[in-house]
Design a protein around this motif. Structure first.
Motif, short mmCIF file in Angstrom:
data_model
loop_
_atom_site.label_atom_id
_atom_site.label_comp_id
_atom_site.label_asym_id
_atom_site.label_seq_id
_atom_site.Cartn_x
_atom_site.Cartn_y
_atom_site.Cartn_z
N ILE A 283 -52.92 -41.65 9.14
CA ILE A 283 -52.59 -40.26 9.47
C ILE A 283 -53.23 -39.31 8.46
CG2 ILE A 283 -50.68 -38.63 9.49
CD1 ILE A 283 -49.04 -40.73 10.92
N LEU A 284 -53.17 -39.68 7.19
CA LEU A 284 -53.79 -38.83 6.17
C LEU A 284 -55.29 -38.70 6.42
CD1 LEU A 284 -53.21 -37.30 3.51
CD2 LEU A 284 -54.15 -39.28 2.35
N ILE B 270 -55.94 -36.46 9.32
CA ILE B 270 -55.77 -35.03 9.01
C ILE B 270 -56.98 -34.53 8.23
CG2 ILE B 270 -54.41 -33.40 7.67
CD1 ILE B 270 -51.96 -35.14 8.36
N GLN B 271 -57.37 -35.30 7.23
CA GLN B 271 -58.46 -34.83 6.37
C GLN B 271 -59.79 -34.78 7.11
OE1 GLN B 271 -58.20 -37.35 2.95
NE2 GLN B 271 -56.66 -36.06 1.99
N GLU C 289 -60.01 -34.28 10.37
CA GLU C 289 -59.75 -33.57 11.63
C GLU C 289 -60.00 -34.48 12.83
OE1 GLU C 289 -60.58 -29.60 11.88
OE2 GLU C 289 -60.49 -29.24 9.72
N TYR D 191 -58.44 -35.71 15.66
CA TYR D 191 -57.24 -35.44 16.45
C TYR D 191 -56.84 -36.62 17.33
CZ TYR D 191 -58.01 -30.72 14.84
OH TYR D 191 -58.19 -29.64 14.04
N LEU E 199 -54.90 -39.03 15.26
CA LEU E 199 -53.59 -38.48 14.96
C LEU E 199 -52.65 -38.63 16.17
CD1 LEU E 199 -52.12 -37.03 12.70
CD2 LEU E 199 -52.72 -34.87 13.77
N GLN E 200 -53.17 -38.31 17.35
CA GLN E 200 -52.37 -38.46 18.57
C GLN E 200 -51.97 -39.92 18.78
OE1 GLN E 200 -54.77 -36.89 21.74
NE2 GLN E 200 -53.54 -35.03 21.82
#
Lengths: 329, 288
Positions: free
Chosen positions: A280-281, A284-285, A287, A289, A292-293
């Protein structure tokens, strides 16, 4: 009993449906267009930016009607298609997550179970004993109030850097490749200690205090006084109290799952432990997506499964649910 | 009888509250940090993100808590981070308590279909890990403030409160004095406000304290991932920076120790206060 599980399952299905919808909804209705952002960062000329924009809109299926996008999202999920990662480019998201999940299980399952059993027994033991209540209980309060990442940072610093006892980064030595050799398993075990310890300690404090307070309630209730008045040995009374007090702790485990997941997430970040939290980190870093989803969905599925497991355990340990459900409906 | 003994009862409560060691210790710690959060920023010699001079300087008379790898004053960041933490606790905890109360009261008092629906909603929000939703929302919000963060935290923290309040309301609504109020045609909202809520006041205070601590911890977690407020420094962000910029390997312990101590002390003190209050309110738990 069938009704009890039917109800629970219904709630879990609705939750899953809503979670998937949230997962789909938020990226689409938040201010800012990720495709636009990606192109802005690439610094292209206006002409080629336009071309690439339309290409990406098509590639991600953003140019078709909203309801169709939503439907496609569901279809893709049932095909196990979570998209392609941007961080590790041609890798599909599902594969990256599949590689990370074993580490989460390795870390979380022992930490949750051991802390729950140890915390409950210790809390029951400490209740109403003046000496333990005054010395160890404050430590319990401190532990349960500690942010997971801070305890992780402290342990990594104290036991990893100041005193070189345990490694504090990764799941195994960076020079190794995963294999079934003693050397690798040893490396895995040594790297596992600190993240496990920081998760275990925080949870242990919470369970111990919860149990101690519940036991005191039980020992003050009428049945305990009655048993004592009859001359029942204290030990037996405490055993009954424990059996009754453990039920809310089972429910408490279900209630705590969200917090535990959050704690595992930051612990993995502190120790660069390659589970979903670490993914997840990275997502995020970078981008990423889609990644993340995918992580979000996987965590939801994991939490739902854990909840269901706890429901089953609850029926097993509380005979009243088995009888009560038939009459109550 | 109630009206006659009321003033005396209050004194008795205060007596037990002030005699309770847990309560005294908890309140003292919280008070200390509140004062520090208010006075600290004025005492600090530098702004939180101002270049203070030496880099990685250990704590000294000039730099009370030392400096970071960028030469920022840690004490100044710490003091302003404390303020942000209390803000999140008050707002996020407040919103969480409020929504929980509302849902719990309505579900418990009305019962029937509304209860069924609200109960289902509560169970659903309860199962979804709040932090994951907060994370996804925060990723897509480019500019974030403490205010927005608190609101979102509150919006996902209410379910357990709603559950507990519902159960209590359920048991209170069948009491005689509530029936009495209903017979005398009091409006439901007024019954909840004047008949049911006062009987749960002590409980509501405990709930708020727990929500307060929970909001601080959630915010710290979110900030640590790097998804906290973008315009102010917070305690979680300090820890995040310390880890990212190698404070561990450089041995700059004064960078990551103070924010953690503050969070642990505040949240721990809140929990201890909670237990102390519980003992003061509940005669069964008092240790004689």
């Amino acid at each position: 009993m069938r009704q009890y599980f039917g109800r629970k399952l219904l709630i879990y299905f609705i939750t899953f449906f809503l979670a998937v919808s949230i997962d789909w909804l938020i990226p689409r209705f938040m201010p800012g267009n990720p495709v636009q952002g990606m192109i802005a960062r690439a610094n292209l000329s206006a002409e080629s930016a336009k071309m690439i924009y339309s290409y990406y809109m098509q590639a991600f299926g953003l140019n078709i009607p909203i309801w169709q996008q939503y439907l496609n999202f569901w279809i893709a999920i049932f095909h196990g298609d979570f998209g392609t990662s941007i961080w590790l480019f041609p890798e599909p998201v599902i594969k990256i997550i599949k590689d990370a999940v074993p580490y989460d299980i390795l870390l979380l399952l022992p930490a949750i179970l051991v802390s729950w059993f140890a915390g409950n027994h210790f809390g029951a033991f400490a209740a109403r004993s003046k000496w333990l209540d005054n010395t160890i209980l404050p430590i319990g309060y401190i532990l349960t109030a500690t942010p997971y990442m801070w305890l992780g940072i402290l342990l990594a610093w104290a036991l990893g850097i100041v005193v070189h006892i345990f490694p504090f980064s990764g799941a195994y030595a960076y020079s190794m490749m995963p294999s079934f050799t003693w050397g690798f398993i040893w490396s895995l075990a040594v790297h596992w200690v600190l993240p496990f310890l920081s998760l275990f300690l925080v949870m242990f404090g919470g369970w111990a205090i919860g149990m101690r307070n519940l036991i005191i309630y039980e020992l003050e209730s009428d049945y305990s006084h009655y048993l004592l008045a009859l001359g029942t040995p204290r030990k037996l009374v405490r055993k009954y109290a424990f059996n009754n007090a453990v039920l809310p702790q089972v429910t408490g485990l279900a209630l705590q799952l969200g917090v535990i997941v959050a704690g595992a997430l930051v612990t993995e970040i502190v120790f660069s432990y390659p589970g979903i939290g670490y993914l997840i980190l990275q997502a995020i870093q970078n981008e990423d997506y889609f990644l993340l989803q995918g992580c979000f969905l996987f965590i939801i599925i994991g939490v739902l499964l854990a909840n269901f497991a706890i429901d089953v355990v609850y029926v097993l340990v509380d005979p009243r649910t088995r009888i009560g459900m038939q009459g109550e409906g | 009888m109630q009206t006659v003994t009321k003033p005396k009862k209050k004194n008795e409560l205060l007596f037990f509250a002030l005699r309770n060691t847990k309560l005294r210790i908890g309140l003292a710690i919280i008070l200390f940090f509140v004062v520090l959060a208010i006075v600290g920023p004025h005492l600090a010699k530098y702004k939180p993100n101002e270049f203070a001079g030496a880099q990685n300087h250990p704590p000294s008379a000039e730099y009370w808590f030392g400096t970071t790898s960028f030469g920022d004053d840690v004490f100044s960041q710490f003091a302003s981070g404390l303020g942000a933490a209390f803000e999140v606790g008050l707002l996020g905890g407040g919103i969480g308590t409020l929504i929980g109360l509302l849902v719990g009261f309505v579900a418990g008092y009305r019962g029937g279909l509304i209860d069924e629906f609200l109960n289902m909603l509560t169970n659903i929000v309860l199962v979804i890990p709040a932090l994951m939703v907060l994370l996804i929302i925060a990723v897509y919000l480019k500019a974030r403030g403490v205010f927005i963060e608190s609101i979102f935290i509150g919006c996902f923290a209410w379910p357990w409160t709603a559950r507990a309040v519902r159960a209590q309301t359920f048991s209170l609504r069948t009491r005689d004095f509530v029936d009495m109020a209903r017979i005398s045609a009091m409006r439901p909202l007024k019954i909840i406000a004047t008949e049911i809520a006062p009987n749960m006041m002590s409980y509501l205070l405990l709930v708020f304290i727990l929500q307060f601590g929970g909001a601080i911890l959630t915010a710290a977690t979110l900030d640590f991932i790097g998804l906290g407020p973008t315009n102010v420094i917070s305690l979680g962000l300090m820890m995040n920076n310390a880890v990212i910029y190698g404070a561990l390997i450089l041995g700059v312990w004064w960078w990551f120790v103070p924010p953690g101590i503050a969070i642990t002390a505040i949240v721990g003190a809140l929990y201890v206060t909670n237990v102390g209050l519980d003992e003061a309110f509940n005669p069964k738990l008092r240790e004689m």
